[in-house]
Design a protein around this motif. Structure first.
Motif, PDB file in Angstrom:
ATOM      1  N   ASN A  41      51.466 -94.333 -46.289  1.00  0.00           N
ATOM      2  CA  ASN A  41      52.923 -94.061 -45.729  1.00  0.00           C
ATOM      3  C   ASN A  41      53.602 -93.455 -47.271  1.00  0.00           C
ATOM      4  O   ASN A  41      54.698 -92.643 -46.749  1.00  0.00           O
ATOM      5  N   TYR A  42      54.162 -94.092 -48.367  1.00  0.00           N
ATOM      6  CA  TYR A  42      54.821 -93.673 -49.470  1.00  0.00           C
ATOM      7  C   TYR A  42      54.524 -92.067 -49.180  1.00  0.00           C
ATOM      8  O   TYR A  42      55.604 -91.396 -50.102  1.00  0.00           O
ATOM      9  N   LEU A  43      52.737 -91.675 -49.728  1.00  0.00           N
ATOM     10  CA  LEU A  43      52.459 -90.439 -50.147  1.00  0.00           C
ATOM     11  C   LEU A  43      53.010 -89.440 -48.403  1.00  0.00           C
ATOM     12  O   LEU A  43      53.290 -88.432 -48.601  1.00  0.00           O
ATOM     13  N   ALA A  49      59.590 -85.261 -47.852  1.00  0.00           N
ATOM     14  CA  ALA A  49      60.792 -84.345 -48.848  1.00  0.00           C
ATOM     15  C   ALA A  49      60.400 -83.744 -50.090  1.00  0.00           C
ATOM     16  O   ALA A  49      61.750 -83.431 -50.639  1.00  0.00           O
ATOM     17  N   GLY A  50      58.818 -82.963 -50.094  1.00  0.00           N
ATOM     18  CA  GLY A  50      58.916 -82.644 -51.343  1.00  0.00           C
ATOM     19  C   GLY A  50      58.674 -82.564 -52.531  1.00  0.00           C
ATOM     20  O   GLY A  50      59.033 -82.392 -53.842  1.00  0.00           O
ATOM     21  N   VAL A  51      58.261 -84.214 -52.172  1.00  0.00           N
ATOM     22  CA  VAL A  51      58.134 -84.419 -53.478  1.00  0.00           C
ATOM     23  C   VAL A  51      56.374 -84.906 -54.094  1.00  0.00           C
ATOM     24  O   VAL A  51      55.986 -84.551 -54.044  1.00  0.00           O
ATOM     25  N   SER A  52      57.060 -83.952 -55.157  1.00  0.00           N
ATOM     26  CA  SER A  52      55.488 -84.371 -56.155  1.00  0.00           C
ATOM     27  C   SER A  52      54.638 -85.025 -57.526  1.00  0.00           C
ATOM     28  O   SER A  52      56.825 -84.673 -57.689  1.00  0.00           O
ATOM     29  N   TRP A  53      54.195 -84.413 -58.472  1.00  0.00           N
ATOM     30  CA  TRP A  53      54.230 -85.549 -59.610  1.00  0.00           C
ATOM     31  C   TRP A  53      54.361 -83.882 -60.464  1.00  0.00           C
ATOM     32  O   TRP A  53      53.117 -83.014 -60.628  1.00  0.00           O
ATOM     33  N   PRO A  54      54.859 -83.557 -61.504  1.00  0.00           N
ATOM     34  CA  PRO A  54      55.232 -84.744 -62.113  1.00  0.00           C
ATOM     35  C   PRO A  54      56.700 -84.440 -61.506  1.00  0.00           C
ATOM     36  O   PRO A  54      56.753 -83.399 -61.336  1.00  0.00           O
ATOM     37  N   LEU A  55      57.377 -85.467 -61.328  1.00  0.00           N
ATOM     38  CA  LEU A  55      58.248 -86.023 -61.074  1.00  0.00           C
ATOM     39  C   LEU A  55      59.675 -85.159 -62.221  1.00  0.00           C
ATOM     40  O   LEU A  55      59.630 -85.407 -63.878  1.00  0.00           O
ATOM     41  N   PRO A  56      60.839 -84.548 -61.984  1.00  0.00           N
ATOM     42  CA  PRO A  56      61.597 -83.724 -63.002  1.00  0.00           C
ATOM     43  C   PRO A  56      62.304 -85.121 -63.309  1.00  0.00           C
ATOM     44  O   PRO A  56      62.783 -86.086 -62.727  1.00  0.00           O
ATOM     45  N   GLU A  57      62.642 -85.191 -65.023  1.00  0.00           N
ATOM     46  CA  GLU A  57      63.392 -86.258 -66.351  1.00  0.00           C
ATOM     47  C   GLU A  57      64.482 -86.092 -65.009  1.00  0.00           C
ATOM     48  O   GLU A  57      65.054 -87.164 -65.016  1.00  0.00           O
ATOM     49  N   ALA A  58      65.470 -85.772 -64.268  1.00  0.00           N
ATOM     50  CA  ALA A  58      66.351 -85.744 -63.893  1.00  0.00           C
ATOM     51  C   ALA A  58      66.480 -86.926 -62.460  1.00  0.00           C
ATOM     52  O   ALA A  58      67.097 -87.352 -62.553  1.00  0.00           O
ATOM     53  N   ASP A  61      66.072 -93.392 -60.727  1.00  0.00           N
ATOM     54  CA  ASP A  61      65.160 -94.276 -59.293  1.00  0.00           C
ATOM     55  C   ASP A  61      66.224 -94.078 -58.281  1.00  0.00           C
ATOM     56  O   ASP A  61      66.097 -93.801 -56.886  1.00  0.00           O
ATOM     57  N   GLU A  62      67.297 -93.901 -58.064  1.00  0.00           N
ATOM     58  CA  GLU A  62      68.221 -93.732 -56.814  1.00  0.00           C
ATOM     59  C   GLU A  62      68.427 -92.251 -56.779  1.00  0.00           C
ATOM     60  O   GLU A  62      68.443 -92.526 -55.259  1.00  0.00           O
ATOM     61  N   THR A  63      68.435 -91.548 -56.996  1.00  0.00           N
ATOM     62  CA  THR A  63      67.756 -90.094 -56.892  1.00  0.00           C
ATOM     63  C   THR A  63      66.692 -90.652 -55.604  1.00  0.00           C
ATOM     64  O   THR A  63      66.198 -89.662 -54.656  1.00  0.00           O
ATOM     65  N   LEU A  64      65.187 -90.655 -56.179  1.00  0.00           N
ATOM     66  CA  LEU A  64      64.137 -90.749 -55.883  1.00  0.00           C
ATOM     67  C   LEU A  64      64.139 -91.807 -54.370  1.00  0.00           C
ATOM     68  O   LEU A  64      63.605 -90.829 -53.259  1.00  0.00           O
ATOM     69  N   GLU A  65      64.950 -92.770 -54.186  1.00  0.00           N
ATOM     70  CA  GLU A  65      65.018 -93.700 -53.280  1.00  0.00           C
ATOM     71  C   GLU A  65      65.449 -93.040 -52.241  1.00  0.00           C
ATOM     72  O   GLU A  65      65.208 -92.434 -51.236  1.00  0.00           O
ATOM     73  N   ALA A  66      66.451 -92.227 -52.765  1.00  0.00           N
ATOM     74  CA  ALA A  66      67.611 -91.182 -51.570  1.00  0.00           C
ATOM     75  C   ALA A  66      66.724 -89.921 -51.071  1.00  0.00           C
ATOM     76  O   ALA A  66      66.814 -89.879 -49.818  1.00  0.00           O
ATOM     77  N   LEU A  67      65.810 -89.521 -51.623  1.00  0.00           N
ATOM     78  CA  LEU A  67      65.013 -88.727 -51.235  1.00  0.00           C
ATOM     79  C   LEU A  67      63.629 -89.171 -50.350  1.00  0.00           C
ATOM     80  O   LEU A  67      63.313 -88.254 -49.347  1.00  0.00           O
TER      81      LEU A  67
END
Length: 115
Positions: A41-43, A49-58, A61-67
Motif C-alpha cells: 500500500n505505501y509503495l 505521488a512520484g516519490v522514490s529514493w533518495p528523497l530530496p533533503e527538502a 515529514d509533513e511534505t512526505l505525508e502531504a504527498l
C-alpha cells in the motif's frame, strides 16, 4: 474503523529498503514487522505521488505525508447512512440488521440510478 498510520520514519525505511537496498516487499515486511499488504500500500502511494529514493533533503515529514496522503477527508456523492435512524430501526421488535441493510440498499440504488 481505519487503522492508525505508521510513522513517517517507517515509511522512509520502506522506501529505502525497496529502492536503495532492493529488498522484496516480503523482506521489508519482515524487517519492519509490517504486513506485506501494508508495504504494498505505501509503495503504491509513493509511486502514485512520484516519490522514490533518495528523497530530496527538502522533504520533511509533513511534505512526505502531504504527498502520500493528499486528502484524508472522505468524499463521496453517495448518501451516507443515518446511523441514528439505523439504531432506531434496530431497536424495534423483530427488526434485524439485514432488514435495515436491505432498506438502505434500496434507497442507495434509487439514488445511484436516478442521477
Amino acid at each position: 474503523m481505519p487503522q492508525q498510520r505508521i510513522s513517517m520514519r517507517t515509511i522512509r525505511d520502506v522506501l529505502r529498503y525497496y529502492y536503495a537496498e532492493r529488498c522484496s516487499k516480503r523482506q521489508i515486511a519482515g524487517h519492519l514487522h509490517l504486513s506485506p499488504g501494508t508495504v504494498r500500500n505505501y509503495l503504491r502511494r509513493a509511486e502514485a505521488a512520484g516519490v522514490s529514493w533518495p528523497l530530496p533533503e527538502a522533504y520533511t515529514d509533513e511534505t512526505l505525508e502531504a504527498l502520500l496522503f493528499p486528502s484524508d477527508q472522505f468524499s463521496s456523492d453517495r448518501p451516507q447512512p443515518n446511523w441514528t435512524e439505523f439504531n432506531r430501526q434496530l431497536s424495534q421488535k423483530g427488526m434485524t440488521l439485514e432488514r435495515v441493510w436491505h432498506t438502505y440498499r434500496q434507497v442507495l440504488s434509487r439514488f445511484v440510478w436516478n442521477d
